[in-house]
Scaffold this motif. Sequence first.
Motif, short mmCIF file in Angstrom:
data_model
loop_
_atom_site.label_atom_id
_atom_site.label_comp_id
_atom_site.label_asym_id
_atom_site.label_seq_id
_atom_site.Cartn_x
_atom_site.Cartn_y
_atom_site.Cartn_z
N ARG A 1 101.42 -6.54 97.40
CA ARG A 1 100.75 -5.35 96.85
C ARG A 1 101.14 -4.11 97.63
NH1 ARG A 1 95.77 -8.42 96.43
NH2 ARG A 1 95.57 -9.19 94.32
N ARG B 1 103.03 -0.85 96.16
CA ARG B 1 102.49 0.52 96.31
C ARG B 1 103.54 1.45 96.91
NH1 ARG B 1 97.72 -1.67 98.54
NH2 ARG B 1 98.20 -0.73 100.53
N LEU C 1 112.49 15.99 88.61
CA LEU C 1 111.89 17.06 87.80
C LEU C 1 112.33 18.43 88.31
CD1 LEU C 1 108.15 16.13 87.05
CD2 LEU C 1 110.12 15.92 85.58
N PHE C 2 112.26 18.61 89.65
CA PHE C 2 112.64 19.91 90.23
C PHE C 2 114.12 20.18 89.99
CE2 PHE C 2 109.32 22.12 92.60
CZ PHE C 2 108.26 21.25 92.40
N ALA D 1 114.59 21.01 86.24
CA ALA D 1 114.04 22.33 85.93
C ALA D 1 114.91 23.44 86.52
CB ALA D 1 112.62 22.44 86.47
N VAL E 1 117.85 23.86 84.21
CA VAL E 1 117.42 24.53 82.98
C VAL E 1 117.23 26.02 83.22
CG1 VAL E 1 115.47 24.75 81.36
CG2 VAL E 1 116.39 22.51 81.90
N ARG E 2 116.54 26.35 84.32
CA ARG E 2 116.24 27.76 84.61
C ARG E 2 117.51 28.54 84.94
NH1 ARG E 2 111.51 29.71 84.18
NH2 ARG E 2 109.66 28.38 84.24
N PRO F 1 94.40 -2.79 97.30
CA PRO F 1 94.49 -2.27 95.94
C PRO F 1 95.91 -2.36 95.39
CG PRO F 1 94.28 -0.49 97.54
CD PRO F 1 94.11 -1.77 98.30
N VAL G 1 98.85 -1.20 92.32
CA VAL G 1 99.24 0.04 91.64
C VAL G 1 98.36 0.24 90.39
CG1 VAL G 1 101.12 1.20 90.43
CG2 VAL G 1 101.60 -0.08 92.51
N HIS H 1 112.07 25.22 76.72
CA HIS H 1 113.12 24.20 76.84
C HIS H 1 112.47 22.81 76.88
CE1 HIS H 1 116.43 21.83 78.41
NE2 HIS H 1 117.23 22.85 78.12
N VAL I 1 113.03 20.13 78.41
CA VAL I 1 112.80 19.58 79.76
C VAL I 1 111.53 20.17 80.36
CG1 VAL I 1 113.70 19.50 82.13
CG2 VAL I 1 115.23 19.09 80.20
N LEU I 2 111.37 21.50 80.20
CA LEU I 2 110.18 22.16 80.75
C LEU I 2 108.92 21.73 79.99
CD1 LEU I 2 111.54 25.77 81.41
CD2 LEU I 2 111.32 23.88 83.02
N ILE J 1 107.95 18.42 81.36
CA ILE J 1 107.35 18.62 82.68
C ILE J 1 105.90 19.12 82.54
CG2 ILE J 1 107.42 20.07 84.77
CD1 ILE J 1 110.49 19.91 84.58
N ILE K 1 103.63 16.29 81.47
CA ILE K 1 103.41 15.35 82.58
C ILE K 1 102.42 15.94 83.59
CG2 ILE K 1 104.51 14.25 84.60
CD1 ILE K 1 107.03 13.92 82.85
N VAL L 1 99.68 18.46 93.72
CA VAL L 1 101.07 18.30 93.25
C VAL L 1 101.21 18.75 91.79
CG1 VAL L 1 102.85 16.57 92.69
CG2 VAL L 1 101.67 16.47 94.88
N THR M 1 103.48 21.95 90.81
CA THR M 1 104.68 21.66 90.02
C THR M 1 104.66 22.46 88.71
OG1 THR M 1 104.66 19.44 90.93
CG2 THR M 1 106.08 19.79 89.03
N VAL N 1 105.18 26.25 89.61
CA VAL N 1 106.54 26.60 90.08
C VAL N 1 107.57 26.39 88.96
CG1 VAL N 1 108.38 25.92 91.68
CG2 VAL N 1 106.03 26.13 92.50
N LEU N 2 107.47 25.28 88.26
CA LEU N 2 108.53 24.94 87.30
C LEU N 2 108.32 25.53 85.90
CD1 LEU N 2 109.35 21.21 88.13
CD2 LEU N 2 110.29 23.29 89.11
N VAL N 3 107.07 25.75 85.50
CA VAL N 3 106.85 26.28 84.15
C VAL N 3 106.35 27.73 84.23
CG1 VAL N 3 105.68 25.90 81.93
CG2 VAL N 3 106.45 23.95 83.27
N ASN N 4 105.09 27.94 84.49
CA ASN N 4 104.62 29.29 84.80
C ASN N 4 103.23 29.22 85.45
OD1 ASN N 4 102.43 29.75 82.79
ND2 ASN N 4 104.08 29.54 81.29
#
Lengths: 45, 309
Positions: free
Chosen positions: A16, A20, A34-35, A38, A41-42, B19, B21, B52, B54-55, B58, B61, B113, B117, B120-123
């Motif tokens: 486990r 994790r 993702l970064f 993005a 794209v930007r 625990p 996942v 876009h 991709v954005l 994001i 998510i 996070v 995220t 920074v990445l979208v607006n």
Amino acid sequence: MAVTQDQDENTKRLQRQRLRSVAIALGLGFLVLLFYAATIVRMGN
Amino acid sequence: MTTSIAEGTLDSRITTAEPSVSDFLELMKPRVMSLVVFTSLAGLFAAPGQLHPVLAVIAVICIAVGAGASGALNMWYDADIDARMARTAARPIPRGRVTADEALAFGSVLSVVSVLTLGVLVNWVAGGLLALTIAYYVFFYTMWLKRRTPQNIVIGGAAGSFPPMIGWAAVTGGVSIESVLMFLIIFMWTPPHFWALALYRCRDYERVGVPMLPVVAGPDETRRQILLYSLALVPLAISPYFIGLGGIAYAAVSTVLGLIFLYLAFKVWRVREGREGDHAAKQLFVFSIFYLFLLFAVLLGEHIALKFQ
């Protein structure tokens, strides 16, 4: 008998813990992705 | 072990096993997350302009993770009452799978996070709205008002109403009458939806001292409030057609479903006794889920069709 049960428990616990760690690594890797995506794209805009 | 889970008390140090996942995923309330994803998609597609793909992915998510984070923080704070209610006793903390401290850390990290995220990445309007949603749900609703006022559902409903606004803001970078209208539809839908459930589940809430309306004001007053909120909800849900947010299909579906909603709410108000009363409340509860889902599905469908014309 008790020793075997303890060993089983320990193995499951480690399993486990490993899962994790993998999930956290995948999460962080996904965040990096993702970064990266993005940013591309930007820059294209 | 100082206390027992079965007795309904909780100690953050209690765990029966490491625990997994899936326990952490369960903390994020996946069913709520799926509704949040769906309504935020409606906001995203209904908004004028282009984002876009991709954005857009994001953004969705981040909204889903932010919603999950607030779910985890809610479970952390409510662990004591969750352990004593049948509906929530099997959640990861009362079951002893995850400690309260782990849930707090998990929810806090994901909150930060997801907001950063998205910002920074979208607006930052979308990021700010997500931060507001999480803060509202955790501090304003869960910690402050849930256990203090019978209007808790009305107040808490606002948190669940933000996702389409965040989706809209992700595209446009702002807030407008259309996104506020989507917010209001979910906001007005929440009280009749939850009070219908509370009408036949009120013993659970009574036992743990959460002042749900049927517990504090009684079932008759709850039935009256359900009818009043439904009367306000139905015309509000049709109004997107009049400001151009919804098309003719939306107008037709929202009118027909609205009439059924009103009929069921009226039935809840009229049929008050015994099994039939419970049955009427259950019918409204189940239909209300279908109602909201279909409203946003049609809205989403119309806008997808327009965008890919």
